[in-house]
Motif scaffolding. Structure first.
Motif, PDB file in Angstrom:
ATOM      1  N   UNK A 305       0.867  -1.175   0.000  1.00  0.00           N
ATOM      2  CA  UNK A 305       0.000   0.000   0.000  1.00  0.00           C
ATOM      3  C   UNK A 305       0.902   1.222   0.000  1.00  0.00           C
ATOM      4  N   UNK A 306       0.871   1.953  -1.114  1.00  0.00           N
ATOM      5  CA  UNK A 306       1.784   3.069  -1.304  1.00  0.00           C
ATOM      6  C   UNK A 306       0.992   4.296  -1.723  1.00  0.00           C
ATOM      7  N   UNK A 307       1.019   5.337  -0.884  1.00  0.00           N
ATOM      8  CA  UNK A 307       0.268   6.566  -1.162  1.00  0.00           C
ATOM      9  C   UNK A 307      -1.196   6.267  -1.456  1.00  0.00           C
ATOM     10  N   UNK A 310      -2.956   0.558  -4.184  1.00  0.00           N
ATOM     11  CA  UNK A 310      -2.731  -0.843  -3.853  1.00  0.00           C
ATOM     12  C   UNK A 310      -1.991  -1.542  -4.987  1.00  0.00           C
ATOM     13  N   UNK A 311      -0.896  -2.233  -4.643  1.00  0.00           N
ATOM     14  CA  UNK A 311      -0.096  -2.963  -5.623  1.00  0.00           C
ATOM     15  C   UNK A 311       0.153  -4.386  -5.127  1.00  0.00           C
ATOM     16  N   UNK A 312       0.108  -5.339  -6.051  1.00  0.00           N
ATOM     17  CA  UNK A 312       0.520  -6.699  -5.737  1.00  0.00           C
ATOM     18  C   UNK A 312       1.980  -6.862  -6.094  1.00  0.00           C
ATOM     19  N   UNK A 356       5.539  -4.469  -9.454  1.00  0.00           N
ATOM     20  CA  UNK A 356       4.314  -4.023  -8.809  1.00  0.00           C
ATOM     21  C   UNK A 356       3.184  -4.000  -9.834  1.00  0.00           C
ATOM     22  N   UNK A 357       2.112  -4.688  -9.512  1.00  0.00           N
ATOM     23  CA  UNK A 357       0.930  -4.708 -10.376  1.00  0.00           C
ATOM     24  C   UNK A 357      -0.203  -4.024  -9.629  1.00  0.00           C
ATOM     25  N   UNK A 358      -0.674  -2.928 -10.167  1.00  0.00           N
ATOM     26  CA  UNK A 358      -1.707  -2.165  -9.471  1.00  0.00           C
ATOM     27  C   UNK A 358      -3.022  -2.935  -9.464  1.00  0.00           C
ATOM     28  N   UNK A 359      -3.642  -2.978  -8.313  1.00  0.00           N
ATOM     29  CA  UNK A 359      -4.944  -3.617  -8.147  1.00  0.00           C
ATOM     30  C   UNK A 359      -5.941  -2.574  -7.662  1.00  0.00           C
ATOM     31  N   UNK A 360      -7.145  -2.668  -8.154  1.00  0.00           N
ATOM     32  CA  UNK A 360      -8.191  -1.736  -7.756  1.00  0.00           C
ATOM     33  C   UNK A 360      -8.858  -2.247  -6.479  1.00  0.00           C
TER      34      UNK A 360
END
Length: 640
Positions: A305-307, A310-312, A356-360
């Motif tokens: 969790x960055x700023x 959410x990233x996997x 890092x793969x962004x997840x909604x």
């Protein structure tokens, strides 16, 4: 049997996951009433041999083995898209559990290591070289936090008096000296973590009612600095210092939704950082965000969790692994724990190789049903959301509810006595009862009895009666036999002294006995009598934790003192002393056990007390006036 009872050599999940699989599949395949019918027939012993398996065969139409295989195959189908990860070795047994890695630097980690032959201990690993720091004190879990050469974790401490009251205090370990000490007393802390400078600790305080609070404490003295109010009744887990002014934790609300929550240390104000609803755990704060494990689709994966985005995290080192727990990270390295058939194993990767793969995060989590559609059809589905917030009157619970509730048939062996007891407890666990049969191999007598213990008061109150058949005594080279009826009542004081690395207990008590004898007819007129005596006992035990494969504790002691004295004008007494000393053997799982015993009876005794002297196995002797024993046994497993 292996699935139900576990294994001493293989990793076998316990009865909980097995039960979930069996129950869910049985209900889905055979209907909502399937398990009520099975459990009714099994509990009623409709089939005296394997009643549970027989009930399943009756209502499922297939034998238990086929039912079990079909249940497993059903859930295997839910993961068929993942493929199969082949083991590196065939027929490999459980090796080791490696848990909660923490980086000392980029090349060195500290973690908790446990095997089936060794109790949990801290290990420092640099490359492939391991250094054992020391064993953990007795703990409910293996979670810990590391900072500046210090380790903080929680250690289990039961109440000295109440069996259902326990504490979880903070234990501080200095890695340089290997010394540790408790910094709190009679608290219930979980998931402690250091601040960045190592001067403060944040932990979850869970009281006896189940309410949780975040506490900030001094890392040296354990003194409470701040306790945060929890008006919304969140259940907090895995708190960490996000920075000097903020604490991050995973928090579950009363509905069951789990969120990552930021708590302001000065004001106590909370705000959500993400996670909304999905199972989340093992939070770790790093320079680029909050690292944690989160359920995503059918897997538990690592996220960052960055700023508020959410990233996997994915890495080539994942290599087909299905789950990722207990992440740890530096600027250059990342570590996690993955379950395998051989234990939980630590994996590491370079941060530069991760992507890092962004997840909604839409705030909604729909748990997969694993192909069990009956869950949504039941009238109890989502019942918590529809339950009104009612309050009910509180009234005293009837202490006699389920007073005689027999539940277990337990055999025990304490040479020379071999006992089988039907045991029970009332609903409040304040009243124990047992019906027992005992065989004493010294005299060859058979004893039946009924005993109760009431623990609602302290000391405990005990009472009961026994009837013994074929008691025996050698008189002028003639065996004299008689039967005996005994009524008794007394007081017991059991104290649980466990703490640190030791499991210890002290019990002392006194009981008053009234006995009446019935000798063989030829001796009846001369020897039949009734008498009263007092029995005073003290027993002490102390040992370190046992690993699963340890036959006996590698270090331990047990001691018993029993003194009996007639009090109704008749002259009779008997002193019995016994002890065992446990020492490590030549190899792991080997044990030296030294036995000591002394029994002394008065030479002018007008009646004979029972002979409980522990002769060596296979040997018996008469109930002599003075007997001593020194025994030495070496125990080792018959299979490697």
């Amino acid at each position: 049997m292996k699935l139900r009872n576990g294994s001493l050599v293989d990793y076998v999940p316990n009865h909980y996951p097995l039960g979930y699989i069996m129950v869910a599949y049985g209900r889905e395949k055979y209907g909502d009433l399937f398990w009520s019918k099975v459990t009714h027939d099994a509990a009623a012993f409709k089939s005296p041999i394997y009643p549970f398996q027989s009930a399943i065969k009756k209502y499922a139409g297939v034998n238990y083995k086929i039912f079990q295989t079909e249940a497993f195959n059903h859930f295997k189908q839910q993961f068929k898209a993942d493929g199969v990860v082949k083991p590196t070795k065939k027929a490999q047994h459980f090796v080791v559990d490696e848990e909660y890695p923490a980086y000392i630097n980029d090349t060195t980690i500290i973690y908790v290591k446990s095997t089936y032959s060794q109790r949990p201990h801290f290990v420092i690993r640099t490359g492939e070289v391991e250094h054992e720091v020391g064993a953990m004190s007795v703990s409910l879990d293996h979670y810990f936090s590391y900072r500046n050469g210090k380790v903080i974790y929680t250690t289990y401490k039961p109440d000295i008096r109440w069996g259902n009251r326990m504490y979880n205090d903070l234990m501080l370990l200095d890695l340089q000296t290997g010394l540790e000490h408790r910094i709190t007393h009679k608290r219930r802390y979980f998931s402690p973590a250091f601040s960045a400078d190592g001067k403060r600790i944040v932990a979850v305080q869970m009281d006896m009612s189940g309410k949780s609070q975040l506490h900030v404490l001094d890392a040296v003295t354990g003194k409470l600095i701040t306790a945060f109010a929890n008006p919304k009744k969140y259940t907090h887990t895995y708190p960490q210092f996000y920075d000097d002014k903020t604490i991050v934790s995973t928090s579950r609300d009363s509905v069951g939704f789990v969120n990552i929550v930021l708590t302001d240390i000065q004001t106590g104000e909370r705000k959500f950082a993400g996670g909304s609803g999905t199972p989340v755990g093992f939070t770790k704060v790093k320079s680029d965000g909050i690292l944690f494990t989160r359920t995503y689709e059918l897997k538990d994966r690592m996220f960052l969790l960055k700023d508020y985005n959410l990233f996997e995290l994915q890495s080539p080192a994942h290599n087909g692994q299905l789950s990722f727990y207990q992440p740890a990270s530096t600027l250059n390295k990342i570590a996690w724990v993955a379950p395998t058939a051989y234990g939980f194993r630590i994996n590491q990767a370079d941060r530069k190789d991760t992507r890092l793969i962004e997840r909604i995060d839409n705030g909604v989590y729909d748990a997969p049903d694993m192909g069990i559609t009956s869950l949504t059809k039941d009238s109890a589905a989502s019942i918590l959301e529809s339950m009104p917030a009612d309050t009910f009157a509180i009234k005293p619970y009837r202490k006699t509810t389920g007073l005689f509730n027999f539940h277990s048939l337990l055999p025990t062996f304490s040479d020379p006595n071999y006992t089988v007891a039907l045991q029970g407890e009332n609903v409040l666990n304040t009243f124990q009862s047992q019906v027992m049969f005992n065989y004493n191999r010294n005299e060859g007598y058979k004893e039946t009895g009924f005993d109760v213990v009431y623990a609602g008061l302290f000391p405990f109150i005990s009472a009961g009666f026994d009837y013994t058949v074929d008691r025996r005594l050698l008189v002028q080279n003639i065996n004299v036999y008689w039967n005996e009826l005994d009524f008794h009542g007394g007081l017991q004081v059991p104290l649980n002294l466990s703490g640190g690395k030791n499991i210890s207990g002290l019990t002392f008590g006194s009981s008053l006995h009234y006995s009446k004898t019935a000798f063989q007819e030829v001796y009846a007129n001369v020897l039949n009598r009734s008498y009263t005596y007092v029995s005073n006992t003290i027993s002490f035990s102390n040992h370190i934790q046992q690993a699963r494969q340890n036959i006996y504790p590698r270090l331990g002691q047990t001691f018993t003192v029993d003194y009996r004295q007639a009090i109704n004008g008749l002259k009779a007494n008997q002193l019995f002393l016994a002890g065992n000393i446990f020492l490590p053997g030549l190899f792991k799982n080997h044990s030296f056990v030294t036995n000591l015993a002394h029994q002394q009876s008065g030479q002018d005794n007008v009646f004979s007390f029972t002979n409980n002297f522990p002769f060596s196995r296979g040997y018996v002797a008469e109930n002599l006036f003075n007997q001593d024993k020194f025994g030495f046994n070496y125990h080792f497993p018959s299979l490697p």
